[in-house]
Design a protein around this motif. Sequence first.
Motif, mmCIF file in Angstrom:
data_model
loop_
_atom_site.group_PDB
_atom_site.id
_atom_site.type_symbol
_atom_site.label_atom_id
_atom_site.label_comp_id
_atom_site.label_asym_id
_atom_site.label_seq_id
_atom_site.Cartn_x
_atom_site.Cartn_y
_atom_site.Cartn_z
ATOM 1 N N ALA A 186 0.814 -1.222 0.000
ATOM 2 C CA ALA A 186 0.000 0.000 0.000
ATOM 3 C C ALA A 186 0.843 1.266 0.000
ATOM 4 C CB ALA A 186 -0.942 -0.004 1.201
ATOM 5 N N GLY A 187 2.031 1.197 0.586
ATOM 6 C CA GLY A 187 2.855 2.393 0.667
ATOM 7 C C GLY A 187 2.446 3.292 1.819
ATOM 8 N N ARG A 188 3.377 4.107 2.278
ATOM 9 C CA ARG A 188 3.142 4.928 3.461
ATOM 10 C C ARG A 188 2.025 5.949 3.236
ATOM 11 N NH1 ARG A 188 5.354 6.601 8.188
ATOM 12 N NH2 ARG A 188 5.198 8.808 8.721
ATOM 13 N N ALA A 189 2.030 6.617 2.081
ATOM 14 C CA ALA A 189 1.041 7.665 1.842
ATOM 15 C C ALA A 189 -0.382 7.094 1.830
ATOM 16 C CB ALA A 189 1.328 8.381 0.530
ATOM 17 N N LEU A 190 -0.580 5.990 1.108
ATOM 18 C CA LEU A 190 -1.909 5.378 1.057
ATOM 19 C C LEU A 190 -2.326 4.867 2.423
ATOM 20 C CD1 LEU A 190 -4.404 4.383 -0.384
ATOM 21 C CD2 LEU A 190 -3.122 2.355 -1.121
ATOM 22 N N THR A 191 -1.399 4.266 3.149
ATOM 23 C CA THR A 191 -1.719 3.747 4.481
ATOM 24 C C THR A 191 -2.182 4.877 5.403
ATOM 25 O OG1 THR A 191 -0.106 1.957 4.253
ATOM 26 C CG2 THR A 191 -0.817 2.508 6.480
ATOM 27 N N LEU A 192 -1.487 6.015 5.359
ATOM 28 C CA LEU A 192 -1.883 7.146 6.195
ATOM 29 C C LEU A 192 -3.245 7.693 5.786
ATOM 30 C CD1 LEU A 192 1.520 9.038 6.552
ATOM 31 C CD2 LEU A 192 0.346 7.655 8.269
ATOM 32 N N ARG A 193 -3.530 7.706 4.489
ATOM 33 C CA ARG A 193 -4.855 8.153 4.044
ATOM 34 C C ARG A 193 -5.940 7.206 4.557
ATOM 35 N NH1 ARG A 193 -2.197 9.249 -0.905
ATOM 36 N NH2 ARG A 193 -3.090 7.377 -1.899
ATOM 37 N N ARG A 194 -5.636 5.917 4.570
ATOM 38 C CA ARG A 194 -6.596 4.943 5.090
ATOM 39 C C ARG A 194 -6.831 5.157 6.581
ATOM 40 N NH1 ARG A 194 -4.720 -0.707 2.036
ATOM 41 N NH2 ARG A 194 -5.685 -0.210 0.014
ATOM 42 N N TYR A 195 -5.769 5.405 7.332
ATOM 43 C CA TYR A 195 -5.926 5.696 8.753
ATOM 44 C C TYR A 195 -6.871 6.889 8.947
ATOM 45 C CZ TYR A 195 -1.904 2.792 10.220
ATOM 46 O OH TYR A 195 -1.045 1.763 10.484
ATOM 47 N N ALA A 196 -6.620 7.948 8.184
ATOM 48 C CA ALA A 196 -7.398 9.177 8.343
ATOM 49 C C ALA A 196 -8.866 8.950 7.984
ATOM 50 C CB ALA A 196 -6.801 10.284 7.473
#
Length: 278
Positions: free
Chosen positions: A24-34
């Motif tokens: 997923a990559g860091r950016a996508l993972t953080l968007r999912r968290y948000a």
Amino acid sequence: MTASAWAAVSPCTPACVTEGPPGAGRALTLRRYAAFAATLAGAAAAGKRLGEGAELQARARSLMADLGVGLSGAEDGLAVPGTRTGTLIVANHISWLDVLALLATQPATLLAKREVGQWPVVGTLVRRAGTRFIDREGLRGLPETVRELGALLRSGESVIVFPEGTTWCSVPGGPFRRATFQAAIDADAPVRPVTVTYLRHEVPTTLPAFVGEGTFAASFRRVAGTRGLSVRITAHAPLRPAGHDRRSLAALAQAAVGQQGDGALHGCLHGALPAGTG
């Protein structure tokens, strides 16, 4: 302290969990968290409305989508149509994600061990949704819980339970505890066996499993950081309680759920425990 007859034990450990490149990559993972946090906040703000079927189902579906987890199967829901009662929905238990997947498929009252109410993130949702909690370490409150479930079923409310009593890394899992099946017998309510299976790029996986000494946070990170993850809900033919006691009804339900399994994906000792009690 000696474990009670109700206490369930699984041999699965974090070593059973498949890893692999998350993708997923860091950016996508953080968007999912948000996105997940925002949907959860909305669910908390919904208050009593979260106990309504359509609201609960919509929130659960949104949370699954926020995490990038696909959902397939049981498009018509899990409740048995044409009955005057609710349906006792019994499923295998792999992950905290089971709760979201089942509620996204069929809004219903959930029966869960009391620890689930304390889980970060998901605990808020299930408490707001009117989940009934049970102490898996003791039997004192079990008869009252069975009576309460029977009353819910008679009122037309469907109930989701995990009769294994604890999580396993895949299907088949552990023995089904029998006590909650008495509620279906008392209410003359149908039992719907359901198999929950996780796939990654259409290949069975144990990646979402929340087992042994593993932590919720670790499981959540794996799920949010993975591409191609999906859950398949397989609804089996309903079982009618007439002519059965809770032992035979539990055995039939366990056989139905297990027949859909992908086996022990990582060498866990499935089927190594004695028949359930309760």
